[in-house]
Design a protein around this motif. Sequence first.
Motif, PDB file in Angstrom:
ATOM      1  N   HIS A   7       0.923  -1.223  -0.046  1.00  0.00           N
ATOM      2  CA  HIS A   7      -0.198   0.357   0.247  1.00  0.00           C
ATOM      3  C   HIS A   7       0.878   1.284  -0.301  1.00  0.00           C
ATOM      4  N   TRP A  10       0.770   2.611   3.541  1.00  0.00           N
ATOM      5  CA  TRP A  10       0.131   2.012   5.300  1.00  0.00           C
ATOM      6  C   TRP A  10       1.626   0.718   4.834  1.00  0.00           C
ATOM      7  N   ASP A  19      -6.389  -7.913  10.360  1.00  0.00           N
ATOM      8  CA  ASP A  19      -6.402  -6.144  10.420  1.00  0.00           C
ATOM      9  C   ASP A  19      -5.574  -5.648   9.090  1.00  0.00           C
ATOM     10  N   CYS A  22      -1.783  -4.127   9.305  1.00  0.00           N
ATOM     11  CA  CYS A  22      -1.417  -2.853   9.222  1.00  0.00           C
ATOM     12  C   CYS A  22      -2.833  -2.278  10.622  1.00  0.00           C
ATOM     13  N   ARG A  24      -5.558  -2.029   9.506  1.00  0.00           N
ATOM     14  CA  ARG A  24      -7.185  -1.934   8.943  1.00  0.00           C
ATOM     15  C   ARG A  24      -7.644  -2.894   8.163  1.00  0.00           C
ATOM     16  N   ALA A  28     -11.382  -1.458   4.029  1.00  0.00           N
ATOM     17  CA  ALA A  28     -10.152  -0.286   3.708  1.00  0.00           C
ATOM     18  C   ALA A  28      -9.465  -0.398   2.165  1.00  0.00           C
ATOM     19  N   THR A  32     -13.546   0.032  -2.671  1.00  0.00           N
ATOM     20  CA  THR A  32     -13.347   1.244  -2.375  1.00  0.00           C
ATOM     21  C   THR A  32     -12.821   2.175  -3.877  1.00  0.00           C
TER      22      THR A  32
END
Length: 486
Positions: A7, A10, A19, A22, A24, A28, A32
Amino acid sequence: MAFRAVHAEWGTVFAHLPDLGCGRGWEAVWKTRPLAPLACDECGHAMYAKTSRTGLRFFAHSPGAPTCALALESVAHHLLKLELANAARDAGAHAELEARGPHGAWRADVLATDPAGAWKTALEAQLAPITDTDITARTERMHADGVTSIWFSDRPRPPWLGAVPSVRLERPEGAKHLIVAEGLVKFTGREWSAVPASLTQLLTWAFARRIVTHAPRTPLRYPQRPLATVWTAPQYITAETAHLAEEERQQRARETRLASLQREKEKKRETIRARNKVTRAKALAEATAAERAARAQPPGRPWQVARVFRLGVDQALAKLADEHCVIATVGFSTGDPRYAGGVPLVDEHGVPAAVFDPDPGRVRGEAFLLLAGLLLIFPSKTDQRRFENAANIKKKHRPIDGYRTEIVETPVAGAARAWGGSSCTCATPQLVAKIQNAEYRAEPSEQMGQAARLFRAQCRTCGGKYEKPWRRTGSTPINQTSRLET
């Protein structure tokens, strides 16, 4: 398909972690607008988050991607990597998918690390064909950077299994998790046998060094095949070493015992040889005395028949001269029972040096004592074998070191012995004697005639050898007699 991406903000994210690694959530990066700034850390091309029909989360390359090693990997390979990563986490390790080594020298499917930083282990999912040389080289490259490795396959017979630290996995019908099918063993006292375990149990033991790799020195009781390298606990290696040491001790004890028995046997044989030396010397002295007594008289009919008609005698005398440096002649004591129907060949002093073509059926008593210590010469290999086989049947007439036998090839003699193989059992036998390729009339007798001491008779009725006493009844061959009668 990949479970790892980079990312832009991130850093590295992992699709299989709740998660993303990281802090998230999956939402996320998934669906998107605009698309999350993700890129492949292998080729640098853009990627996007995707979910399969079964709910599996992963990253896929955007259209127009170049040739990428991650994109070429099969779905089965990706799924096995994911199971390895999950099992490593369940075993208490940190698991990183598609981790690169220093300077890109290698890339691990799953890099399992100790939370305390004490060790690193690469978990490799190998489904494609690979040679032992290549898989060993890849293992050594990781080991050079302080990373151990374990190779996994869920294929039925991976040919490289056992060439490196490796395990074959399988999923039982209806089971959710993989189990170990080959590569994990224990020593059962005399051999190795497979140990049932789940993938998580295997990794838990391997990470804690409760199991290590080992090259078995005793058989593996595997239904599939033996392996050069297996996983086992240190105590089983110690047990195998103790077992081999005990086997070696027992083998030495057996060898010592056998050596002792052999020495005892040889000691007894030496005692028998010493006793035989005396008895054979006595038998030879008696035979020499009989020969000297016979020389005081004119040669008898048996000597004349043997000298003229016994095929192979001349060759036997020549053999004694050429190979044994003994100048011999046919003994005057020819016909003596102690020679078992053979012809004595005596040296210039009248001492028997050899016996030509003795009859195994007459080897008994004085004949056995004398022949056991003399050289026996036969007119053909067939006669030699016939004598030795008959001597083997009669164990009491078999010398401890066997008879000393040699042959002189006389084709005519071999042909003459081809008739009359079995023994005659007729109530009224019709006999014929074959002497120098000619047949003479013969009949049963109460005592052996002179010809019977040197030759053999055959029954015309049954074709068998006549073993009882007989005598020749005519001096003219049968075929000549028939011509005279006509």
